[in-house]
Design an enzyme around this catalytic site. Structure first.
Site, PDB file in Angstrom:
ATOM      1  N   ARG A   1      42.540  37.354  46.969  1.00 45.10           N
ATOM      2  CA  ARG A   1      41.846  38.082  45.918  1.00 45.10           C
ATOM      3  C   ARG A   1      40.495  37.431  45.697  1.00 45.10           C
ATOM      4  O   ARG A   1      40.390  36.207  45.785  1.00 45.10           O
ATOM      5  CB  ARG A   1      42.701  37.964  44.655  1.00 45.10           C
ATOM      6  CG  ARG A   1      42.086  38.535  43.422  1.00 45.10           C
ATOM      7  CD  ARG A   1      43.063  38.387  42.273  1.00 45.10           C
ATOM      8  NE  ARG A   1      42.472  38.856  41.042  1.00 45.10           N
ATOM      9  CZ  ARG A   1      42.940  38.536  39.848  1.00 45.10           C
ATOM     10  NH1 ARG A   1      43.993  37.754  39.738  1.00 45.10           N
ATOM     11  NH2 ARG A   1      42.351  38.986  38.779  1.00 45.10           N
TER      12      ARG A   1
ATOM     13  N   PRO B   1      34.031  33.080  42.408  1.00 42.54           N
ATOM     14  CA  PRO B   1      33.833  33.539  43.794  1.00 42.54           C
ATOM     15  C   PRO B   1      33.836  32.392  44.816  1.00 42.54           C
ATOM     16  O   PRO B   1      33.533  31.247  44.454  1.00 42.54           O
ATOM     17  CB  PRO B   1      32.445  34.209  43.740  1.00 42.54           C
ATOM     18  CG  PRO B   1      32.243  34.562  42.295  1.00 42.54           C
ATOM     19  CD  PRO B   1      32.962  33.498  41.512  1.00 42.54           C
ATOM     20  N   SER B   2      34.163  32.734  46.028  1.00 42.72           N
ATOM     21  CA  SER B   2      34.125  31.812  47.180  1.00 42.72           C
ATOM     22  C   SER B   2      34.992  30.570  46.981  1.00 42.72           C
ATOM     23  O   SER B   2      34.706  29.511  47.533  1.00 42.72           O
ATOM     24  CB  SER B   2      32.684  31.364  47.481  1.00 42.72           C
ATOM     25  OG  SER B   2      31.842  32.473  47.525  1.00 42.72           O
ATOM     26  N   ARG B   3      36.007  30.709  46.191  1.00 47.48           N
ATOM     27  CA  ARG B   3      36.953  29.602  45.945  1.00 47.48           C
ATOM     28  C   ARG B   3      36.292  28.394  45.264  1.00 47.48           C
ATOM     29  O   ARG B   3      36.836  27.301  45.277  1.00 47.48           O
ATOM     30  CB  ARG B   3      37.653  29.149  47.246  1.00 47.48           C
ATOM     31  CG  ARG B   3      38.469  30.253  47.910  1.00 47.48           C
ATOM     32  CD  ARG B   3      39.635  30.658  47.016  1.00 47.48           C
ATOM     33  NE  ARG B   3      40.455  31.720  47.570  1.00 47.48           N
ATOM     34  CZ  ARG B   3      40.358  33.019  47.235  1.00 47.48           C
ATOM     35  NH1 ARG B   3      39.449  33.422  46.365  1.00 47.48           N
ATOM     36  NH2 ARG B   3      41.170  33.909  47.748  1.00 47.48           N
ATOM     37  N   LEU B   4      35.098  28.611  44.700  1.00 51.85           N
ATOM     38  CA  LEU B   4      34.436  27.512  43.977  1.00 51.85           C
ATOM     39  C   LEU B   4      34.778  27.648  42.498  1.00 51.85           C
ATOM     40  O   LEU B   4      33.936  27.994  41.657  1.00 51.85           O
ATOM     41  CB  LEU B   4      32.918  27.552  44.221  1.00 51.85           C
ATOM     42  CG  LEU B   4      32.531  27.341  45.688  1.00 51.85           C
ATOM     43  CD1 LEU B   4      31.016  27.425  45.867  1.00 51.85           C
ATOM     44  CD2 LEU B   4      33.025  25.989  46.207  1.00 51.85           C
TER      45      LEU B   4
END
Ligand code: FMN
Length: 216
Positions: A12, A193-196
């Protein structure tokens, strides 16, 4: 056997805005209340579900979902059978962990703390506020003990309904009670976002709450 769903491809994208020390509350309980009010507005049903992890004295962990039923004096409260597996573990080792996951807002809150029993008066007062069927259920179920069949439980319920017939107030079973958890740390996780992701942890330093950012 495994599920048909392609587990590796389930992912997701988190689109929530930044959660930073500059816009976080100084007091972690205020921060928790803010997040709780937001999720309760969006998803009022069972947003008070939390995973409670306990550990045996040998360090074997066990986790299960319970319901947060109050926050009082900076303590998180839930109710249960104190002779259940969780109750027995807490009696021997009061260190516990709570985890809330609110997927609608991509948020997780993790709380490490120490559990203590709430007073019998407080447990009784909450017990009396529960629906009659739940009160009878609490009497009927020797939580965490093996039982022969569902029928055994249903028979017990019938017997108890008979026993308490005509009685307006069902007394609290002595093994039913509550625990209040005093946090030692509270971590707020915001999916980004972007797993950050944003992770802020509050911890006690000389009786003062401090906050720092953790890598996601
Ligand atoms: C949504 C949900 C809410 C639950 N709420 C409670 C609760 O408030 N108290 C409780 O004792 N068990 C609750 N349970 C059941 C526990 O997860 C668990 O099965 C039970 O307490 C026995 O746990 P134990 O054998 O580890 O002590 C709930 C389960 C679910 C799925």
């Amino acid at each position: 056997m495994k599920p048909n769903a392609d587990l590796a491809s389930i992912r997701r994208d988190y689109i929530q805005p930044e959660f930073d020390i500059k816009n976080a509350k100084e007091d972690p309980f205020e921060q928790f209340s803010d997040w709780f009010d937001e999720i309760a507005h969006i998803s009022p049903e069972e947003c008070n579900c939390m995973t409670l992890a306990t550990a045996s004295p040998e360090g074997v962990p066990h986790a299960r979902v319970v319901l947060l039923k109050g926050i009082e004096d900076y303590k998180f409260i839930f109710y249960t059978n104190t002779q259940s597996d969780k109750g027995n573990e807490i009696e021997k080792n009061p260190r516990v962990c709570l985890n809330f996951y609110w997927w609608e807002l991509s948020r997780q809150v993790r709380i490490d703390g120490i559990a203590e029993r709430v007073s019998d008066e407080q447990a009784t007062s909450y017990f009396q506020s529960r629906p009659r069927e739940s009160q009878i259920g609490a009497w009927a179920s020797p939580q965490s003990s093996p039982i022969g069949s569902r029928q055994v439980l249903e028979e017990r319920v019938k017997q108890l309904e008979e026993k308490f017939k005509g009685q307006d107030v069902i007394p609290k079973p002595k093994q039913w009670g509550g625990y209040a958890i005093s946090p030692m740390s509270l971590e707020f996780w915001q999916g980004r976002p972007s797993r950050l992701h944003d992770r802020l942890i509050y911890f006690l330093d000389d009786k003062q709450w401090k906050v720092r950012r953790l890598a996601p």
